[in-house]
Design an enzyme around this catalytic site. Structure first.
Site, PDB file in Angstrom:
ATOM      1  N   TYR A   1       0.842  -1.205   0.000  1.00  0.00           N
ATOM      2  CA  TYR A   1       0.000   0.000   0.000  1.00  0.00           C
ATOM      3  C   TYR A   1       0.876   1.253   0.000  1.00  0.00           C
ATOM      4  O   TYR A   1       0.599   2.208  -0.721  1.00  0.00           O
ATOM      5  CB  TYR A   1      -0.890  -0.016   1.240  1.00  0.00           C
ATOM      6  CG  TYR A   1      -1.919   1.082   1.277  1.00  0.00           C
ATOM      7  CD1 TYR A   1      -3.209   0.874   0.801  1.00  0.00           C
ATOM      8  CD2 TYR A   1      -1.599   2.339   1.801  1.00  0.00           C
ATOM      9  CE1 TYR A   1      -4.157   1.889   0.839  1.00  0.00           C
ATOM     10  CE2 TYR A   1      -2.539   3.357   1.833  1.00  0.00           C
ATOM     11  CZ  TYR A   1      -3.814   3.134   1.357  1.00  0.00           C
ATOM     12  OH  TYR A   1      -4.751   4.128   1.392  1.00  0.00           O
TER      13      TYR A   1
ATOM     14  N   PHE B   1      -9.021  18.695 -24.509  1.00  0.00           N
ATOM     15  CA  PHE B   1      -9.699  17.412 -24.732  1.00  0.00           C
ATOM     16  C   PHE B   1     -10.993  17.408 -23.894  1.00  0.00           C
ATOM     17  O   PHE B   1     -11.081  18.128 -22.904  1.00  0.00           O
ATOM     18  CB  PHE B   1      -8.770  16.248 -24.343  1.00  0.00           C
ATOM     19  CG  PHE B   1      -9.439  14.911 -24.496  1.00  0.00           C
ATOM     20  CD1 PHE B   1      -9.759  14.446 -25.763  1.00  0.00           C
ATOM     21  CD2 PHE B   1      -9.791  14.150 -23.401  1.00  0.00           C
ATOM     22  CE1 PHE B   1     -10.427  13.239 -25.914  1.00  0.00           C
ATOM     23  CE2 PHE B   1     -10.449  12.940 -23.547  1.00  0.00           C
ATOM     24  CZ  PHE B   1     -10.769  12.488 -24.806  1.00  0.00           C
ATOM     25  N   ASP B   2     -11.991  16.598 -24.281  1.00  0.00           N
ATOM     26  CA  ASP B   2     -13.309  16.685 -23.596  1.00  0.00           C
ATOM     27  C   ASP B   2     -13.261  16.487 -22.080  1.00  0.00           C
ATOM     28  O   ASP B   2     -13.937  17.197 -21.356  1.00  0.00           O
ATOM     29  CB  ASP B   2     -14.408  15.758 -24.123  1.00  0.00           C
ATOM     30  CG  ASP B   2     -14.036  14.769 -25.164  1.00  0.00           C
ATOM     31  OD1 ASP B   2     -13.164  15.081 -25.987  1.00  0.00           O
ATOM     32  OD2 ASP B   2     -14.636  13.695 -25.168  1.00  0.00           O
TER      33      ASP B   2
ATOM     34  N   ASP C   1      -0.557  18.762 -21.417  1.00  0.00           N
ATOM     35  CA  ASP C   1      -1.401  17.574 -21.444  1.00  0.00           C
ATOM     36  C   ASP C   1      -0.735  16.655 -22.474  1.00  0.00           C
ATOM     37  O   ASP C   1      -1.003  16.747 -23.663  1.00  0.00           O
ATOM     38  CB  ASP C   1      -2.833  17.972 -21.846  1.00  0.00           C
ATOM     39  CG  ASP C   1      -3.763  16.772 -21.930  1.00  0.00           C
ATOM     40  OD1 ASP C   1      -3.304  15.647 -21.657  1.00  0.00           O
ATOM     41  OD2 ASP C   1      -4.943  16.961 -22.278  1.00  0.00           O
TER      42      ASP C   1
ATOM     43  N   ALA D   1      -0.476  13.249 -23.183  1.00  0.00           N
ATOM     44  CA  ALA D   1      -0.830  11.836 -23.388  1.00  0.00           C
ATOM     45  C   ALA D   1      -0.046  11.241 -24.553  1.00  0.00           C
ATOM     46  O   ALA D   1       0.400  10.101 -24.510  1.00  0.00           O
ATOM     47  CB  ALA D   1      -2.332  11.712 -23.651  1.00  0.00           C
TER      48      ALA D   1
ATOM     49  N   LYS E   1      -1.963   6.020 -23.483  1.00  0.00           N
ATOM     50  CA  LYS E   1      -1.544   6.281 -24.864  1.00  0.00           C
ATOM     51  C   LYS E   1      -0.048   5.973 -24.993  1.00  0.00           C
ATOM     52  O   LYS E   1       0.320   4.815 -25.111  1.00  0.00           O
ATOM     53  CB  LYS E   1      -1.851   7.741 -25.246  1.00  0.00           C
ATOM     54  CG  LYS E   1      -3.326   7.999 -25.540  1.00  0.00           C
ATOM     55  CD  LYS E   1      -4.142   8.222 -24.308  1.00  0.00           C
ATOM     56  CE  LYS E   1      -5.542   8.704 -24.579  1.00  0.00           C
ATOM     57  NZ  LYS E   1      -6.316   8.815 -23.334  1.00  0.00           N
TER      58      LYS E   1
ATOM     59  N   HIS F   1     -23.101  11.570 -25.386  1.00  0.00           N
ATOM     60  CA  HIS F   1     -22.767  10.637 -26.476  1.00  0.00           C
ATOM     61  C   HIS F   1     -22.537   9.210 -25.993  1.00  0.00           C
ATOM     62  O   HIS F   1     -22.737   8.266 -26.741  1.00  0.00           O
ATOM     63  CB  HIS F   1     -21.563  11.147 -27.268  1.00  0.00           C
ATOM     64  CG  HIS F   1     -20.356  11.433 -26.421  1.00  0.00           C
ATOM     65  ND1 HIS F   1     -20.343  12.449 -25.500  1.00  0.00           N
ATOM     66  CD2 HIS F   1     -19.157  10.838 -26.336  1.00  0.00           C
ATOM     67  CE1 HIS F   1     -19.171  12.469 -24.898  1.00  0.00           C
ATOM     68  NE2 HIS F   1     -18.423  11.497 -25.377  1.00  0.00           N
TER      69      HIS F   1
HETATM   70  N1  F0G Z   1      -5.992  14.305 -22.492  1.00  0.00           N
HETATM   71  C1  F0G Z   1      -6.000  13.887 -23.779  1.00  0.00           C
HETATM   72  C2  F0G Z   1      -5.296  14.690 -24.817  1.00  0.00           C
HETATM   73  C3  F0G Z   1      -6.679  12.710 -24.122  1.00  0.00           C
HETATM   74  O1  F0G Z   1      -6.697  12.304 -25.393  1.00  0.00           O
HETATM   75  C4  F0G Z   1      -7.334  11.972 -23.107  1.00  0.00           C
HETATM   76  C5  F0G Z   1      -8.079  10.757 -23.423  1.00  0.00           C
HETATM   77  C6  F0G Z   1      -7.289  12.454 -21.787  1.00  0.00           C
HETATM   78  C7  F0G Z   1      -6.599  13.622 -21.523  1.00  0.00           C
HETATM   79  C8  F0G Z   1      -7.979  11.738 -20.665  1.00  0.00           C
HETATM   80  O2  F0G Z   1      -7.289  10.586 -20.350  1.00  0.00           O
HETATM   81  O3  F0G Z   1      -8.906   8.746 -20.884  1.00  0.00           O
HETATM   82  O4  F0G Z   1      -6.864   8.354 -19.484  1.00  0.00           O
HETATM   83  O5  F0G Z   1      -8.755   9.647 -18.571  1.00  0.00           O
HETATM   84  N2  F0G Z   1      -8.379  10.391 -24.579  1.00  0.00           N
HETATM   85  C9  F0G Z   1      -9.053   9.173 -25.003  1.00  0.00           C
HETATM   86  C10 F0G Z   1      -9.380   9.257 -26.467  1.00  0.00           C
HETATM   87  C11 F0G Z   1     -10.185   8.733 -24.161  1.00  0.00           C
HETATM   88  O6  F0G Z   1     -10.119   8.374 -26.954  1.00  0.00           O
HETATM   89  O7  F0G Z   1      -8.889  10.147 -27.150  1.00  0.00           O
HETATM   90  P1  F0G Z   1      -8.006   9.258 -19.797  1.00  0.00           P
END
Ligand code: F0G
Length: 459
Positions: A72, A125-126, A216, A218, A259, A451
């Protein structure tokens, strides 16, 4: 550049996938209420819904998994991961989290110190946008104009519009800007990269106004590879050195490790040097993610991530990775299908606004194309357009997205060029029938992130 490299790996374990009949796919889509998120994965032949957590691990990663320390507190696997992250980024502090949005929920509210603050990004990103808004702040996108001209080559369509960004800072007041977020590569712009030149300008701006720059990242390794391929002066540089230069020009690095760290789950918060901010993040990690030496992950996940982070920076892997996306993109372009050009890092983005101009934005043309492709070829993709964007919280009206994309995201080290040929044939057939496609309306519309769970009907 018209050669496409063969994979720098061979296949040692396989997962069977099955092609279905048109009749079976019709039944599956109907049962899924015309929403591809509601399909069981077994009804899908080639799954290009996302490149997030859907790739294949190497045998080194699987071997590392066995060495996970599941303590832990103070897990050996944490220290191993920390050492790797520090080596790659040059940053001092690291906290693992369960995935990218875990990092967002810890960090963004700490930056939005008072109400009515703003985050400015090349493009949120969303989930990032959702966490900005949940923190009571406003998200402003400020990408360069070239991004909107999909047919014209421009090497770094993911860049920030620096003049516009500075104008926002001056207009809104420096004290009201919670942070500048550089998404690299820029997912929603079509997986488009950001240049080091642009990042340097933005970093200088944040230093001038004393605002934190959050990367950000990823897909930071894919971005670094594009810099090597497209930015003047970098063709002889090693990818890891380019990545290091990227990290030198940011203060905080947030990563969805699903990613470019080549794992199925995981994320990171990495802080360059601000120890007080690091402590605040640690404090928030405990209730939301877990004790700061595991942050919602198993020890074995941290082991696999430590190995994956390094593999994700290997040049032969990256060149093949980007070539797969370019291969699919070029095939579609040659057949006249409108796509974001040049190809980005993780996905091909098909412009459905142009393709189905007879379907109004609030009948979701890109969703109609995604569904048609599923019926045609058993390929699952995702809509990135007005269906995803939702409604204006004030007026309740559907917001019209600047793009109606069908995104074909390629999982890492998973499919072959032959799979991509199948995908291309399917997209081209749908393109031929584009005028017959019909719009969609809601049978059920969820209030938040509609969606994912929506039920749709054809007009
Ligand atoms: N930032 C970026 C640029 C992303 O593409 C994603 C996720 C996230 C943050 C959030 O990360 O999913 O690990 O919580 N993108 C995925 C996609 C879901 O399909 O593009 P997460």
């Amino acid at each position: 550049m018209d050669r496409f490299t063969a994979p720098p790996y061979r296949i040692k374990m396989i997962e069977p996938i099955k092609q279905t009949t048109l009749q079976e796919r019709k039944e599956s889509l109907e049962k899924a209420y015309n929403n591809l998120f509601l399909l069981p994965s077994e009804a899908v032949y080639i799954d290009l819904l996302t490149d997030s957590g859907t790739g294949a691990m190497s045998h080194y990663q699987w071997a590392a998994l066995m060495q996970g320390d599941e303590s832990y507190a103070g897990s050996r696997s944490f220290y191993r991961l920390e050492e790797t992250v520090k080596e790659i980024t040059g940053y001092k502090y690291m906290i693992p989290v369960h995935q990218g949005r875990g990092a967002e929920q810890v960090v963004l509210p700490l930056l939005a110190k008072h109400s009515d603050m703003y985050f400015i990004s090349n493009m949120h990103f969303d989930t990032t946008r959702a966490h900005v808004e949940l923190a009571g702040a406003t998200a402003i996108d400020c990408v360069v104009d070239e991004c909107f001209d999909i047919d014209t080559f421009s090497p770094f369509k993911g860049n920030m519009n620096v003049e516009k960004c500075e104008a926002y800072i001056k207009d809104l007041g420096r004290e009201n800007i919670a942070g500048i977020i550089m998404t690299m590569t820029n997912n929603s712009a079509g997986g488009q990269p950001v240049s080091l030149e642009n990042l340097r300008y933005v970093y200088a701006l944040t230093q001038k106004y004393d605002i934190p720059l959050i990367m950000d990242g990823a897909r930071f390794a894919e971005n670094a590879c594009f810099i090597k391929q497209r930015e003047k002066g970098y063709d002889k540089h090693e990818i890891k050195d380019i990545a290091r230069e990227m990290f030198d020009h940011a203060d905080i690095f947030l990563m969805s490790a699903k990613k470019d760290a080549l794992v199925n789950i995981g994320g990171l918060i990495v802080i360059k040097k601000d120890v007080e901010f690091f402590r605040e993040c640690q404090g928030r990690t405990v209730p939301y993610e877990g004790f700061p030496t595991y942050g919602g992950l198993a020890g074995r996940d941290m082991e696999a991530m430590a190995v994956g982070l390094k593999e994700g920076l290997e040049e032969d892997y990256l060149i093949h990775r980007l070539d797969q996306v370019r291969y699919l993109s070029e095939k579609l372009r040659k057949a006249g299908v409108p796509v974001q050009y040049p190809a980005g890092g993780h996905a091909v983005f098909v412009d459905c606004k142009n393709m189905c101009s007879h379907i109004p934005f609030d009948q979701f043309p890109a969703q109609s194309v995604c569904n048609a492709l599923y019926l045609e070829a058993g390929v699952r993709t995702v809509e990135v357009g007005s269906f995803l964007l939702g409604r204006d919280p004030k007026t309740g009206k559907n917001i019209e997205s600047p793009f109606e994309w069908m995104r074909l995201a390629i999982p890492r080290r998973t499919y072959t060029y032959a799979h991509l040929d199948h995908v291309a044939e399917g997209v081209i057939s749908v393109y031929m029938k584009r005028k017959e496609l019909k719009g969609l309306y809601f049978e059920y519309e969820p209030k938040v992130l509609r969606h994912f769970m929506a039920k749709l009907k054809y007009v």
